[in-house]
Write a protein that holds these residues in place. Structure first.
Motif, PDB file in Angstrom:
ATOM      1  N   ARG A  39      47.776  35.720  38.364  1.00  0.00           N
ATOM      2  CA  ARG A  39      48.953  36.464  37.932  1.00  0.00           C
ATOM      3  C   ARG A  39      48.569  37.778  37.266  1.00  0.00           C
ATOM      4  O   ARG A  39      49.149  38.831  37.549  1.00  0.00           O
ATOM      5  N   THR A  40      47.587  37.733  36.366  1.00  0.00           N
ATOM      6  CA  THR A  40      47.191  38.930  35.619  1.00  0.00           C
ATOM      7  C   THR A  40      46.022  39.669  36.265  1.00  0.00           C
ATOM      8  O   THR A  40      45.671  40.753  35.823  1.00  0.00           O
ATOM      9  N   ARG A  41      45.406  39.044  37.291  1.00  0.00           N
ATOM     10  CA  ARG A  41      44.219  39.601  37.945  1.00  0.00           C
ATOM     11  C   ARG A  41      43.088  39.834  36.943  1.00  0.00           C
ATOM     12  O   ARG A  41      42.307  40.781  37.064  1.00  0.00           O
ATOM     13  N   ARG A  42      42.997  38.937  35.985  1.00  0.00           N
ATOM     14  CA  ARG A  42      41.974  39.028  34.950  1.00  0.00           C
ATOM     15  C   ARG A  42      40.936  37.938  35.178  1.00  0.00           C
ATOM     16  O   ARG A  42      41.243  36.853  35.665  1.00  0.00           O
ATOM     17  N   SER A  43      39.680  38.215  34.838  1.00  0.00           N
ATOM     18  CA  SER A  43      38.633  37.204  34.887  1.00  0.00           C
ATOM     19  C   SER A  43      37.794  37.294  33.623  1.00  0.00           C
ATOM     20  O   SER A  43      37.684  38.363  33.010  1.00  0.00           O
ATOM     21  N   TRP A  44      37.211  36.181  33.230  1.00  0.00           N
ATOM     22  CA  TRP A  44      36.393  36.141  32.022  1.00  0.00           C
ATOM     23  C   TRP A  44      35.363  35.024  32.151  1.00  0.00           C
ATOM     24  O   TRP A  44      35.611  34.006  32.780  1.00  0.00           O
ATOM     25  N   THR A  45      34.193  35.240  31.581  1.00  0.00           N
ATOM     26  CA  THR A  45      33.082  34.299  31.690  1.00  0.00           C
ATOM     27  C   THR A  45      32.928  33.515  30.397  1.00  0.00           C
ATOM     28  O   THR A  45      33.029  34.076  29.309  1.00  0.00           O
ATOM     29  N   VAL A  46      32.692  32.211  30.519  1.00  0.00           N
ATOM     30  CA  VAL A  46      32.595  31.315  29.368  1.00  0.00           C
ATOM     31  C   VAL A  46      31.307  30.502  29.467  1.00  0.00           C
ATOM     32  O   VAL A  46      30.985  29.969  30.536  1.00  0.00           O
ATOM     33  N   GLU A  47      30.578  30.413  28.359  1.00  0.00           N
ATOM     34  CA  GLU A  47      29.427  29.518  28.277  1.00  0.00           C
ATOM     35  C   GLU A  47      29.933  28.112  27.954  1.00  0.00           C
ATOM     36  O   GLU A  47      30.744  27.936  27.042  1.00  0.00           O
ATOM     37  N   PRO A  61      25.986  18.915  32.560  1.00  0.00           N
ATOM     38  CA  PRO A  61      24.997  19.842  32.011  1.00  0.00           C
ATOM     39  C   PRO A  61      25.673  21.092  31.462  1.00  0.00           C
ATOM     40  O   PRO A  61      26.807  21.407  31.844  1.00  0.00           O
ATOM     41  N   PRO A  62      24.983  21.805  30.583  1.00  0.00           N
ATOM     42  CA  PRO A  62      25.540  23.084  30.138  1.00  0.00           C
ATOM     43  C   PRO A  62      25.543  24.076  31.296  1.00  0.00           C
ATOM     44  O   PRO A  62      24.865  23.878  32.320  1.00  0.00           O
ATOM     45  N   GLY A  63      26.305  25.133  31.138  1.00  0.00           N
ATOM     46  CA  GLY A  63      26.339  26.139  32.193  1.00  0.00           C
ATOM     47  C   GLY A  63      27.243  27.294  31.832  1.00  0.00           C
ATOM     48  O   GLY A  63      27.649  27.453  30.678  1.00  0.00           O
ATOM     49  N   ARG A  64      27.553  28.073  32.823  1.00  0.00           N
ATOM     50  CA  ARG A  64      28.417  29.248  32.652  1.00  0.00           C
ATOM     51  C   ARG A  64      29.424  29.259  33.792  1.00  0.00           C
ATOM     52  O   ARG A  64      29.068  28.981  34.942  1.00  0.00           O
ATOM     53  N   VAL A  65      30.686  29.551  33.473  1.00  0.00           N
ATOM     54  CA  VAL A  65      31.720  29.574  34.492  1.00  0.00           C
ATOM     55  C   VAL A  65      32.584  30.816  34.299  1.00  0.00           C
ATOM     56  O   VAL A  65      32.841  31.238  33.167  1.00  0.00           O
ATOM     57  N   THR A  66      32.991  31.415  35.406  1.00  0.00           N
ATOM     58  CA  THR A  66      33.888  32.569  35.361  1.00  0.00           C
ATOM     59  C   THR A  66      35.279  32.112  35.749  1.00  0.00           C
ATOM     60  O   THR A  66      35.502  31.648  36.878  1.00  0.00           O
ATOM     61  N   LEU A  67      36.206  32.209  34.802  1.00  0.00           N
ATOM     62  CA  LEU A  67      37.597  31.835  35.024  1.00  0.00           C
ATOM     63  C   LEU A  67      38.374  33.062  35.498  1.00  0.00           C
ATOM     64  O   LEU A  67      38.007  34.202  35.198  1.00  0.00           O
ATOM     65  N   SER A  68      39.458  32.834  36.211  1.00  0.00           N
ATOM     66  CA  SER A  68      40.273  33.945  36.684  1.00  0.00           C
ATOM     67  C   SER A  68      41.734  33.539  36.697  1.00  0.00           C
ATOM     68  O   SER A  68      42.055  32.351  36.799  1.00  0.00           O
ATOM     69  N   ASP A  69      42.589  34.518  36.569  1.00  0.00           N
ATOM     70  CA  ASP A  69      44.032  34.287  36.601  1.00  0.00           C
ATOM     71  C   ASP A  69      44.642  35.192  37.653  1.00  0.00           C
ATOM     72  O   ASP A  69      44.546  36.423  37.569  1.00  0.00           O
TER      73      ASP A  69
END
Length: 234
Positions: free
Chosen positions: A23-31, A13-21
């Motif tokens: 090493r860089t302590r960065r996170s970003w959300t993707v549809e 199904p479609p959705g939304r996920v928050t990825l994180s790294d």
């Protein structure tokens, strides 16, 4: 479940996920759009049948193919698409062609109906399958990893699936994704997900990212395939 050329796929199904790294302590959300994903990593038998390589020894047919590069996986996707009469997802320049259509001489036609690698966001969305923790179940029940694998890969499907019917999303072999890992730092290195048979438990989590050069072949790295789903009316 759809079965083509021995590749079983399930709808996501479609959705939304928050990825994180980490090493860089960065996170970003993707549809994430709806798509189909293989229920299992590509096996040694499937890889040999589609590519024309020698068949694996008896008893190893259902083990995940490993020691395949990102470019090997891309070529497999196109070969499988041709076999099924689908439009290949990738345009591939000749090896060593610096003027290829994209990074590493590979361009993705997102409108194609053929097989492809999942994006990193699709992979994590699929792995989590609506769950919120680092894993979709107790690790010994769902994955082959260093603590229970005997330091070798095992036949796909030998552990419990996640809630969406996907097997071996964690453990057994790392899986190539389409995405570049961090082009500003690592150039053309691509993303790997899932952990493998030689990894400790902390590497077998839905959020863990690894990287490798797209031409490298590593003995705990394989892949599974995806297909885009066109909206109704297209």
């Amino acid at each position: 479940m759809d079965v083509s050329a021995g590749i079983e796929t399930v709808p996501l199904p479609p959705g939304r996920v928050t990825l994180s790294d980490r090493r860089t302590r960065r996170s970003w959300t993707v549809e994430v759009a709806a798509c189909r994903l293989a229920a299992f990593p590509v096996t040694r038998e499937q890889y040999a049948r589609i590519t024309g390589r020698p068949q694996p020894p008896a008893g190893e047919e259902r083990r995940p193919v490993e020691g395949v590069s990102w470019r090997d996986a891309i070529r497999f996707c196109n070969a499988l698409s041709h076999r099924e009469g689908l439009r290949p997802a990738y345009r591939i320049a000749a090896d060593g062609d610096a003027d290829g259509p994209g990074a590493d001489g590979v361009a993705w036609d997102a409108s194609a109906d053929g097989y492809r690698l999942p994006t990193e966001a699709e992979w994590e969305h699929a792995c989590r399958a609506g769950t919120q923790g680092p894993r979709y179940g107790p690790l010994d029940d769902i994955a082959w990893y260093r603590g229970n694998s005997g330091e070798r890969p095992h036949a796909v499907g030998g552990r419990l699936p996640n809630p969406w019917g996907l097997y071996d999303m964690l453990g057994n072999v790392w899986e190539w994704c389409w995405d570049l890992y961090d082009p500003e730092v690592y150039g053309t290195y691509r993303v790997l997900r899932g952990g493998g048979w030689f990894d400790e438990h902390w590497s077998c989590r839905a959020s863990v990212r690894r990287r490798s050069h797209p031409t490298f072949r590593v003995d705990d790295v394989g892949f599974r395939v995806a297909r885009s789903v066109r909206p109704l009316g297209d």
